[in-house]
Motif scaffolding. Structure first.
Motif, short mmCIF file in Angstrom:
data_model
loop_
_atom_site.label_atom_id
_atom_site.label_comp_id
_atom_site.label_asym_id
_atom_site.label_seq_id
_atom_site.Cartn_x
_atom_site.Cartn_y
_atom_site.Cartn_z
N MET A 1 0.83 -1.20 0.00
CA MET A 1 0.00 0.00 0.00
C MET A 1 0.87 1.26 0.00
O MET A 1 0.47 2.30 -0.51
N ASN B 1 -15.49 0.31 3.85
CA ASN B 1 -15.41 1.17 2.66
C ASN B 1 -16.02 0.48 1.43
O ASN B 1 -15.34 0.26 0.44
N PHE C 1 -10.31 -2.76 5.80
CA PHE C 1 -9.85 -1.51 6.39
C PHE C 1 -10.56 -1.22 7.71
O PHE C 1 -11.53 -1.88 8.09
N ARG D 1 -15.78 -9.23 0.04
CA ARG D 1 -15.11 -8.69 -1.15
C ARG D 1 -13.65 -9.17 -1.19
O ARG D 1 -13.14 -9.54 -2.25
N PHE E 1 -17.71 0.07 -2.06
CA PHE E 1 -17.70 0.94 -3.22
C PHE E 1 -19.11 1.42 -3.50
O PHE E 1 -20.09 0.78 -3.11
N VAL F 1 -10.21 8.78 0.82
CA VAL F 1 -9.02 8.00 0.50
C VAL F 1 -9.28 6.50 0.75
O VAL F 1 -8.71 5.65 0.07
N GLN F 2 -10.20 6.16 1.67
CA GLN F 2 -10.46 4.74 1.94
C GLN F 2 -11.01 4.02 0.71
O GLN F 2 -10.73 2.85 0.50
N LEU F 3 -11.83 4.76 -0.08
CA LEU F 3 -12.39 4.12 -1.27
C LEU F 3 -11.29 3.86 -2.30
O LEU F 3 -11.24 2.81 -2.92
N LEU G 1 1.66 3.47 -3.12
CA LEU G 1 0.74 4.43 -3.71
C LEU G 1 1.21 5.86 -3.48
O LEU G 1 0.75 6.77 -4.15
N TYR G 2 2.07 6.07 -2.52
CA TYR G 2 2.47 7.42 -2.17
C TYR G 2 3.97 7.58 -2.39
O TYR G 2 4.74 6.66 -2.12
N GLU H 1 -8.07 3.50 -1.68
CA GLU H 1 -7.19 2.43 -1.20
C GLU H 1 -7.90 1.08 -1.27
O GLU H 1 -7.28 0.06 -1.57
N GLY H 2 -9.21 1.10 -1.00
CA GLY H 2 -9.97 -0.15 -1.09
C GLY H 2 -9.90 -0.73 -2.49
O GLY H 2 -9.76 -1.94 -2.66
#
Lengths: 267, 337
Positions: free
Chosen positions: A68, A111, A107, A176, A113, B218-220, A71-72, B222-223
């Motif tokens: 992860m 979250n 998470f 998911r 979608f 941001v959670q979406l 990403l940054y 990252e998800g």
């Protein structure tokens, strides 16, 4: 560092297989060292818990497993995280997208979608190019059943995932993650945004899921670690202070720091 | 940790004005602030009042000239395809002006919506921080160019370019004719003007769409990445649906700017009211009509003078509806998270 005792192996009458092994991992947030020389095994079909006070690096370590941090900009890894038992591959050398296809994540805050319940579960397959309706139907049902959500939502698969309650949303996110049959599922404090009843259902689910998937979980709640995990690593200031089977960590910790933390003297 | 609350300091020299003075000073300040805040509201209300009042006079005059009822005048206004309030015989169908506005806006949307969306996705999801720092200010410069410059750009650069393309396409498919036998795009046409209007509203559409994408939690994001999705999959399958209402609001607000745009169409789209939806023709839009009529010496109170307000009120309603819709959509997307 303390090796896990053999008692766990003996009581369950089956050999432990490693699903992942972290070796000498250092991690830097834009030049700042956040993880120091981490070594940690993750055993197959077991729950491994990461505990420790805020800012100790447990979430940073968890997020290293599915890259992860890539990403940054400005983040850097050193060391190795081996994935798999027979032909292990260093996932820090792999393509991040390939890694994330094998390691799922749930998470802190649910979250889902902005899609239907069905499409939320199908998402992981669709991004892999699987659009066959029969396969999707089957995977959606199997994943929702595994996440103990099927009975609640089977009649409203077309409704938006965001219409579910918080606990249901989190189980949807677990379903998911399960849909793509990952090697490991990472849980980042999955119950900290939920009420106590939803928390119980998620914990029960994790206990059941460990028979089919390897789980690595970050938790703030020590009782939760005791209830659901077989192995626990106690982290402090970016290092693993002590790693052992969960009972030993909580009942006879070797390090003074661990003893202080699990007895609630700081943290 | 504080054991007890801090005692008030008695050492600081505090000179409080009397209570009466303080109260009055606050009232005066509040009054001044209120006047500043109310000024734009009052201006808007006055404009609306004048638009309505003058439009009523317009219809009264039409009723007098044509010897018809208000209903008949309104029916003519909304159904006649001939707009000639200046020349006898007088006809007051608004449709030619609306068709001009609609056609240029349609062309503008065909440019601004796809380009703006793609640019916003690039800026929000793909561009490295440095590229974004460079591109955003350039976009804002684009928004600051006077529209009359855009107008001449449309007339003198885009239209000749389109003429060459159209000629080239014809020569490719049926070669060997004399140059004058081919169709030639008129110098004033809604296609060139519409394209440039699209370029003019592009910065607004891009910027608002990017804001909507950035507002997705941001959670979406990252998800989606955690499921193994690529950047493009994340942008299209998760971020665009999540930001849908904000993106629609961006399109609508861009469109309402395109409708209100005046200089580009006045310079490049032609000034002759004509009921047509063919962008290859020249036709006056509602705004261009108002400009062209008000450029002449208009006797106050003449039908020409009043016709401006009748056209203006149509424009006012069109942009009002779009702005309200845009406001509604942008509010809705803020409430989702």
């Amino acid at each position: 560092m303390v090796k896990p005792t053999d008692s766990v192996v003996a009581t369950e009458n089956e050999p432990l297989k490693k699903m992942a092994q972290v070796r000498n991992l250092n991690f830097y947030y834009s030049g700042k060292l956040a993880l120091k020389n981490i070594n940690l095994p993750v055993y197959e079909k077991k729950v491994t818990a990461l505990i420790g006070p805020s800012g100790c690096g447990k979430t940073t370590l968890l997020r290293s497993f599915n890259r992860m941090h890539d990403l940054y900009p400005g983040n850097r890894y050193e060391g190795e995280i081996w994935l798999g038992d027979e032909n292990p591959r260093n996932l820090l050398q792999m393509d991040p997208i390939e890694v994330r296809m094998q390691i799922g994540m749930v998470f802190q805050k649910p979250n889902p979608f902005p899609k239907s319940i069905y499409e939320n579960i199908a998402y992981g397959l669709r991004v892999r190019g699987i659009n066959n309706r029969a396969i999707l139907d089957e995977v959606v049902e199997r994943s929702l059943r595994s996440a103990a959500l099927w009975d609640e939502v089977k009649d409203r698969l077309k409704e938006p995932g965001t219409a579910l309650s918080g606990g249901q949303q989190q189980r949807l996110c677990i379903a998911r993650a399960l849909a793509t049959d990952p090697a490991i599922i990472l849980f980042d404090e999955p119950t900290s945004a939920l009420d106590p009843i939803a928390t119980v259902s998620i914990e029960n689910l994790i206990v059941e899921l460990k028979d089919q998937v390897t789980i690595l979980i970050v938790t703030h709640n020590m009782q939760q670690a005791i209830r659901i995990s077989q192995f626990t690593a106690f982290m402090y200031l970016g290092e693993i202070v002590e790693y052992n089977d969960t009972m030993s960590i909580f009942t006879k910790p070797v390090e003074q720091k661990t003893a202080d933390y699990v007895s609630g003297r700081f943290g | 940790m504080l054991e007890q609350p801090l005692p008030y300091s008695t050492k600081l020299p505090v000179a409080l004005p009397s209570r009466q003075v303080r109260v009055w000073r606050e009232r005066i300040i509040a009054g001044i602030l209120f006047l500043a805040a109310i000024s734009s509201v009052v201006t808007t209300l006055v404009i609306i009042y004048i638009l309505f009042a003058e439009t009523v006079i317009f219809f009264e005059k039409v009723m007098e000239i044509h010897q018809e009822s208000l209903f008949e005048a309104l029916v003519e206004f909304f159904t006649s395809t001939d707009w000639s309030p200046l020349i006898e015989p007088i006809s007051i169908g608004i449709l030619p002006l609306l068709s001009g506005t609609f056609t240029t806006c349609f062309v503008a949307s065909c440019v601004a919506i796809p380009l703006g969306t793609i640019a916003a996705i690039y800026l929000s999801e793909f561009a490295p921080a440095k590229a974004r720092e460079l591109l955003k200010p350039i976009l804002e410069i684009l928004a600051g160019i006077p529209t009359v410059v855009y107008g001449y750009f449309a007339l003198l650069v885009v239209t000749p370019f389109l003429q060459k393309i159209i000629l080239g396409v014809q020569q490719f498919f049926s070669p060997g004719k004399e140059p004058w036998e081919y169709y030639e795009l008129p110098g004033f046409n809604m296609l060139g003007a519409g394209i440039v209007v699209g370029l003019m509203v592009l910065p607004y559409v891009t910027s608002l769409t990017e804001d909507a994408l950035q507002a997705v939690p941001v959670q979406l994001r990252e998800g989606s990445y955690a499921m193994g999705a690529t950047r493009l999959q994340t942008a299209i399958k998760v971020l665009m649906p999540a930001a849908a209402s904000g993106i629609v609001a961006a399109y609508i607000l861009g469109l309402s700017r395109a409708i209100g745009e005046t200089m580009i169409v006045s310079v490049a789209a032609g000034l002759q009211p004509k009921f047509t939806f063919n962008p290859l023709e020249g036709a006056s839009t509602t705004t261009a009509f108002i400009v062209s009529v008000s450029l002449g010496d208009l006797p106050h109170g003449s039908l020409e003078y009043q016709s401006i307000f009748a056209a203006g009120i149509m424009l006012f309603f069109a942009t009002l509806i779009l702005n309200v819709a845009g406001y509604f959509f942008s509010r809705r997307y803020r409430e989702v998270y």
